[in-house]
Design a protein around this motif. Structure first.
Motif, PDB file in Angstrom:
ATOM      1  N   ALA A   2       7.448 -31.267 -29.431  1.00  0.00           N
ATOM      2  CA  ALA A   2       8.671 -30.929 -28.702  1.00  0.00           C
ATOM      3  C   ALA A   2       8.556 -29.550 -28.061  1.00  0.00           C
ATOM      4  O   ALA A   2       9.013 -29.357 -26.921  1.00  0.00           O
ATOM      5  CB  ALA A   2       9.878 -30.982 -29.639  1.00  0.00           C
ATOM      6  N   ASP A   3       7.946 -28.605 -28.771  1.00  0.00           N
ATOM      7  CA  ASP A   3       7.739 -27.268 -28.198  1.00  0.00           C
ATOM      8  C   ASP A   3       6.900 -27.353 -26.930  1.00  0.00           C
ATOM      9  O   ASP A   3       7.217 -26.719 -25.915  1.00  0.00           O
ATOM     10  CB  ASP A   3       7.020 -26.343 -29.187  1.00  0.00           C
ATOM     11  CG  ASP A   3       7.841 -25.992 -30.407  1.00  0.00           C
ATOM     12  OD1 ASP A   3       9.089 -26.016 -30.336  1.00  0.00           O
ATOM     13  OD2 ASP A   3       7.217 -25.680 -31.441  1.00  0.00           O
ATOM     14  N   MET A   4       5.823 -28.131 -26.996  1.00  0.00           N
ATOM     15  CA  MET A   4       4.939 -28.253 -25.831  1.00  0.00           C
ATOM     16  C   MET A   4       5.645 -28.933 -24.672  1.00  0.00           C
ATOM     17  O   MET A   4       5.486 -28.528 -23.514  1.00  0.00           O
ATOM     18  CB  MET A   4       3.655 -28.977 -26.217  1.00  0.00           C
ATOM     19  CG  MET A   4       2.759 -28.121 -27.086  1.00  0.00           C
ATOM     20  SD  MET A   4       1.161 -28.848 -27.418  1.00  0.00           S
ATOM     21  CE  MET A   4       1.506 -29.639 -28.974  1.00  0.00           C
ATOM     22  N   ALA A   5       6.449 -29.950 -24.969  1.00  0.00           N
ATOM     23  CA  ALA A   5       7.210 -30.624 -23.908  1.00  0.00           C
ATOM     24  C   ALA A   5       8.209 -29.658 -23.276  1.00  0.00           C
ATOM     25  O   ALA A   5       8.370 -29.638 -22.048  1.00  0.00           O
ATOM     26  CB  ALA A   5       7.926 -31.847 -24.469  1.00  0.00           C
ATOM     27  N   ASP A   6       8.858 -28.846 -24.106  1.00  0.00           N
ATOM     28  CA  ASP A   6       9.821 -27.868 -23.581  1.00  0.00           C
ATOM     29  C   ASP A   6       9.139 -26.818 -22.711  1.00  0.00           C
ATOM     30  O   ASP A   6       9.645 -26.465 -21.638  1.00  0.00           O
ATOM     31  CB  ASP A   6      10.561 -27.175 -24.727  1.00  0.00           C
ATOM     32  CG  ASP A   6      11.535 -28.093 -25.452  1.00  0.00           C
ATOM     33  OD1 ASP A   6      11.890 -29.161 -24.902  1.00  0.00           O
ATOM     34  OD2 ASP A   6      11.948 -27.732 -26.574  1.00  0.00           O
ATOM     35  N   LEU A   7       8.006 -26.306 -23.162  1.00  0.00           N
ATOM     36  CA  LEU A   7       7.269 -25.324 -22.362  1.00  0.00           C
ATOM     37  C   LEU A   7       6.823 -25.918 -21.033  1.00  0.00           C
ATOM     38  O   LEU A   7       6.933 -25.289 -19.983  1.00  0.00           O
ATOM     39  CB  LEU A   7       6.052 -24.813 -23.132  1.00  0.00           C
ATOM     40  CG  LEU A   7       6.336 -23.820 -24.241  1.00  0.00           C
ATOM     41  CD1 LEU A   7       5.088 -23.606 -25.092  1.00  0.00           C
ATOM     42  CD2 LEU A   7       6.811 -22.503 -23.653  1.00  0.00           C
ATOM     43  N   ALA A   8       6.314 -27.138 -21.086  1.00  0.00           N
ATOM     44  CA  ALA A   8       5.851 -27.802 -19.871  1.00  0.00           C
ATOM     45  C   ALA A   8       7.011 -28.008 -18.895  1.00  0.00           C
ATOM     46  O   ALA A   8       6.871 -27.767 -17.692  1.00  0.00           O
ATOM     47  CB  ALA A   8       5.197 -29.138 -20.214  1.00  0.00           C
ATOM     48  N   ALA A   9       8.154 -28.424 -19.404  1.00  0.00           N
ATOM     49  CA  ALA A   9       9.318 -28.628 -18.548  1.00  0.00           C
ATOM     50  C   ALA A   9       9.783 -27.304 -17.943  1.00  0.00           C
ATOM     51  O   ALA A   9      10.133 -27.255 -16.753  1.00  0.00           O
ATOM     52  CB  ALA A   9      10.451 -29.265 -19.345  1.00  0.00           C
ATOM     53  N   TYR A  10       9.771 -26.251 -18.738  1.00  0.00           N
ATOM     54  CA  TYR A  10      10.202 -24.949 -18.230  1.00  0.00           C
ATOM     55  C   TYR A  10       9.277 -24.461 -17.105  1.00  0.00           C
ATOM     56  O   TYR A  10       9.748 -24.138 -16.018  1.00  0.00           O
ATOM     57  CB  TYR A  10      10.221 -23.925 -19.364  1.00  0.00           C
ATOM     58  CG  TYR A  10      10.441 -22.523 -18.856  1.00  0.00           C
ATOM     59  CD1 TYR A  10      11.691 -22.114 -18.406  1.00  0.00           C
ATOM     60  CD2 TYR A  10       9.389 -21.613 -18.789  1.00  0.00           C
ATOM     61  CE1 TYR A  10      11.887 -20.835 -17.908  1.00  0.00           C
ATOM     62  CE2 TYR A  10       9.584 -20.329 -18.299  1.00  0.00           C
ATOM     63  CZ  TYR A  10      10.829 -19.950 -17.859  1.00  0.00           C
ATOM     64  OH  TYR A  10      11.010 -18.686 -17.369  1.00  0.00           O
ATOM     65  N   TYR A  11       7.989 -24.425 -17.355  1.00  0.00           N
ATOM     66  CA  TYR A  11       7.069 -23.939 -16.320  1.00  0.00           C
ATOM     67  C   TYR A  11       7.036 -24.856 -15.114  1.00  0.00           C
ATOM     68  O   TYR A  11       6.882 -24.406 -13.989  1.00  0.00           O
ATOM     69  CB  TYR A  11       5.665 -23.715 -16.888  1.00  0.00           C
ATOM     70  CG  TYR A  11       5.573 -22.440 -17.678  1.00  0.00           C
ATOM     71  CD1 TYR A  11       5.554 -21.204 -17.042  1.00  0.00           C
ATOM     72  CD2 TYR A  11       5.530 -22.449 -19.061  1.00  0.00           C
ATOM     73  CE1 TYR A  11       5.500 -20.027 -17.747  1.00  0.00           C
ATOM     74  CE2 TYR A  11       5.478 -21.288 -19.791  1.00  0.00           C
ATOM     75  CZ  TYR A  11       5.457 -20.077 -19.130  1.00  0.00           C
ATOM     76  OH  TYR A  11       5.411 -18.905 -19.834  1.00  0.00           O
ATOM     77  N   GLY A  12       7.202 -26.146 -15.351  1.00  0.00           N
ATOM     78  CA  GLY A  12       7.244 -27.096 -14.237  1.00  0.00           C
ATOM     79  C   GLY A  12       8.471 -26.909 -13.353  1.00  0.00           C
ATOM     80  O   GLY A  12       8.446 -27.261 -12.179  1.00  0.00           O
ATOM     81  N   SER A  13       9.538 -26.359 -13.926  1.00  0.00           N
ATOM     82  CA  SER A  13      10.781 -26.185 -13.154  1.00  0.00           C
ATOM     83  C   SER A  13      10.775 -24.910 -12.305  1.00  0.00           C
ATOM     84  O   SER A  13      11.634 -24.760 -11.446  1.00  0.00           O
ATOM     85  CB  SER A  13      11.976 -26.135 -14.102  1.00  0.00           C
ATOM     86  OG  SER A  13      12.013 -24.909 -14.823  1.00  0.00           O
ATOM     87  N   LEU A  14       9.829 -24.017 -12.532  1.00  0.00           N
ATOM     88  CA  LEU A  14       9.774 -22.759 -11.797  1.00  0.00           C
ATOM     89  C   LEU A  14       9.152 -22.933 -10.418  1.00  0.00           C
ATOM     90  O   LEU A  14       8.322 -23.827 -10.219  1.00  0.00           O
ATOM     91  CB  LEU A  14       8.971 -21.725 -12.588  1.00  0.00           C
ATOM     92  CG  LEU A  14       9.502 -21.343 -13.960  1.00  0.00           C
ATOM     93  CD1 LEU A  14       8.525 -20.390 -14.650  1.00  0.00           C
ATOM     94  CD2 LEU A  14      10.880 -20.727 -13.856  1.00  0.00           C
ATOM     95  N   GLN A  15       9.532 -22.076  -9.517  1.00  0.00           N
ATOM     96  CA  GLN A  15       8.933 -22.078  -8.181  1.00  0.00           C
ATOM     97  C   GLN A  15       7.559 -21.404  -8.250  1.00  0.00           C
ATOM     98  O   GLN A  15       7.418 -20.365  -8.898  1.00  0.00           O
ATOM     99  CB  GLN A  15       9.808 -21.312  -7.192  1.00  0.00           C
ATOM    100  CG  GLN A  15      11.128 -21.998  -6.904  1.00  0.00           C
ATOM    101  CD  GLN A  15      10.943 -23.335  -6.238  1.00  0.00           C
ATOM    102  OE1 GLN A  15      10.145 -23.491  -5.311  1.00  0.00           O
ATOM    103  NE2 GLN A  15      11.650 -24.331  -6.720  1.00  0.00           N
TER     104      GLN A  15
END
Length: 59
Positions: free
Chosen positions: A45-58
């Protein structure tokens, strides 16, 4: 910094896959040992959250 990859805007699925691969020891090039140590304590879940966060950045 040019030495470090820019994760902003990368696809979340790719980032999550990469984090999982580092944790499993499936990546061995470059900073793999350092990255493996960083992700060792992360849950799926931590890895999924990190991936989603960085993926959402410009980029």
């Amino acid at each position: 910094m040019p030495l470090y990859p820019n994760l902003a805007g990368q696809q979340a699925a790719y980032l999550e896959h990469a984090l999982q691969a580092y944790k499993k020891g499936e990546r061995s090039r470059g900073q793999a040992k350092v990255m493996k140590a960083f992700v060792a304590g992360l849950s799926d879940a931590d890895m999924a959250d990190l991936a989603a966060y960085y993926g959402s950045l410009q980029p």
